[in-house]
Design an enzyme around this catalytic site. Structure first.
Site, short mmCIF file in Angstrom:
data_model
loop_
_atom_site.label_atom_id
_atom_site.label_comp_id
_atom_site.label_asym_id
_atom_site.label_seq_id
_atom_site.Cartn_x
_atom_site.Cartn_y
_atom_site.Cartn_z
N MET A 35 6.20 39.78 -11.73
CA MET A 35 6.36 40.85 -12.72
C MET A 35 7.44 41.84 -12.28
O MET A 35 7.53 42.94 -12.82
CB MET A 35 5.03 41.57 -12.96
CG MET A 35 3.99 40.70 -13.62
SD MET A 35 2.73 41.62 -14.55
CE MET A 35 2.03 42.65 -13.27
N HIS A 42 7.04 38.74 -2.23
CA HIS A 42 7.70 37.83 -3.17
C HIS A 42 8.73 36.97 -2.45
O HIS A 42 8.88 35.78 -2.73
CB HIS A 42 8.39 38.62 -4.29
CG HIS A 42 7.45 39.42 -5.14
ND1 HIS A 42 7.37 40.79 -5.07
CD2 HIS A 42 6.55 39.04 -6.07
CE1 HIS A 42 6.47 41.23 -5.93
NE2 HIS A 42 5.95 40.18 -6.55
N GLN A 66 -1.82 41.28 -20.02
CA GLN A 66 -2.79 41.39 -18.92
C GLN A 66 -3.10 42.83 -18.56
O GLN A 66 -3.88 43.10 -17.64
CB GLN A 66 -2.33 40.62 -17.69
CG GLN A 66 -1.11 41.18 -16.99
CD GLN A 66 -0.58 40.21 -15.95
OE1 GLN A 66 -0.03 39.16 -16.27
NE2 GLN A 66 -0.74 40.58 -14.68
N GLN A 158 -7.07 35.71 -9.05
CA GLN A 158 -6.02 35.17 -9.91
C GLN A 158 -5.63 33.77 -9.48
O GLN A 158 -5.51 32.85 -10.29
CB GLN A 158 -4.80 36.09 -9.87
CG GLN A 158 -3.55 35.52 -10.56
CD GLN A 158 -2.39 36.47 -10.46
OE1 GLN A 158 -2.30 37.41 -11.22
NE2 GLN A 158 -1.49 36.23 -9.51
N LEU A 189 1.26 44.20 1.17
CA LEU A 189 2.36 44.54 0.27
C LEU A 189 1.93 44.37 -1.18
O LEU A 189 1.30 43.39 -1.56
CB LEU A 189 3.58 43.67 0.56
CG LEU A 189 4.31 43.95 1.88
CD1 LEU A 189 5.47 42.99 2.05
CD2 LEU A 189 4.80 45.39 1.93
N ARG A 192 2.47 47.96 -6.56
CA ARG A 192 1.79 49.23 -6.88
C ARG A 192 1.72 50.18 -5.69
O ARG A 192 1.33 51.34 -5.88
CB ARG A 192 0.40 48.95 -7.43
CG ARG A 192 0.40 48.38 -8.86
CD ARG A 192 -1.00 48.30 -9.44
NE ARG A 192 -0.98 48.02 -10.87
CZ ARG A 192 -1.11 46.82 -11.41
NH1 ARG A 192 -1.27 45.77 -10.62
NH2 ARG A 192 -1.09 46.65 -12.72
#
Length: 281
Positions: A35, A42, A66, A158, A189, A192
């Site tokens: 996102m 990432h 979501q 998830q 990490l 947010r």
């Protein structure tokens, strides 16, 4: 690095890559859906995808379905240009950067999360959240048709639900879990984390401390779930705790830790920010 925003254009491009006369047979495709607001976590997903595949695709899409009403969709960190540079420097071959109108219409077919597994833990306080997660991941996997897709273990629920979806819907993509990346002080990490004030960030360290406490207890052969949860909650102190749970890999409650089949999960609110973390034992 090629940047594509149209889903059908990406499908055609990938089809052309596989049909290229310079390559015999289908290329393996590694896919990392994000996102945005990319960080080292990432990058670790991208690195793993590069190690295991011949072509790497990353998507950046802030998925509105979501987010529940009143959540942080409008203030979610956005660093589009920095994210593009990170992808380029990380050796990404294709960056998929769609707009909401590219991904959704006004009358959508959607997926529903499982009635039990999708409405416990994070799903309990965010009902329908995982409906949106599964729907967008299904769309992305159908667009990219990757050989392998990479997800972090930090978002364990998830990861579990996406793996379940791929299995139950007989999809061909292999879901690859990747270990959580942490700051030097132990904080997992997360995009947010940008919301945290200096004081909030100090408080957030109680999360990883509680998990280290749980791990230390297991090392001492203290395997009773209630004992572990009690000590973790003591370590979390006055933080607002959504849950602390000891579950097996199928997300069923355990009375005792089973080495090789246990995930200890925690979610709290620090200031105004929800943070989750876990350890796999």
């Amino acid at each position: 690095m090629k940047i594509i925003s149209c889903p059908l254009e990406l499908k055609e491009y990938l089809k052309g890559e596989n049909n290229s006369t310079s390559f015999q047979g289908n290329r393996t495709i590694g896919f990392v859906p994000t996102m945005g607001a990319l960080h080292q976590g990432h990058i670790s997903l991208i690195k793993k995808a590069k190690e295991q595949n011949e072509l790497v695709v990353v998507s950046i899409f802030l998925n509105p379905t979501q987010f529940l009403k009143g959540e942080d969709l409008d203030k979610y960190p956005k660093r589009d240009e920095a994210d593009k540079q990170i992808c380029k420097l990380s050796g990404v071959d294709i960056l998929f950067f769609p707009h909401v109108a590219d991904m959704y219409t006004n009358d959508e077919v959607t997926l529903c999360a499982p009635k039990v597994r999708g409405y416990v833990l994070e799903g309990n306080s965010r009902p329908s959240h995982f409906n949106g997660v599964l729907t967008v991941v299904m769309k992305l996997l159908n667009i990219v048709t990757p050989t392998r897709a990479y997800f972090g273990k930090k978002d364990a629920q998830q990861l579990n639900l996406i793996s379940l979806m791929v299995k139950q819907l007989f999809m061909s993509t292999q879901i690859i879990p990747v270990d959580t990346v942490r700051e030097s002080d132990g904080l997992a990490l997360s995009s947010r984390n940008a919301y945290l004030s200096p004081n909030d960030r100090e408080e957030a360290l109680k999360i990883s401390s509680s998990l280290r406490q749980a791990s230390a207890m297991v090392v001492k052969n203290i395997l009773d779930s209630k004992e572990i949860i009690k000590e973790m909650r003591n370590t979390l102190g006055d933080l607002e705790v959504f849950y602390v749970e000891v579950l097996n890999r199928d997300f069923e409650q355990l009375s005792h830790v089973e080495i090789g089949n246990t995930i200890i999960l925690v979610e709290v609110r620090v200031g105004t920010t929800r943070l989750l973390d876990n350890i796999w034992l």
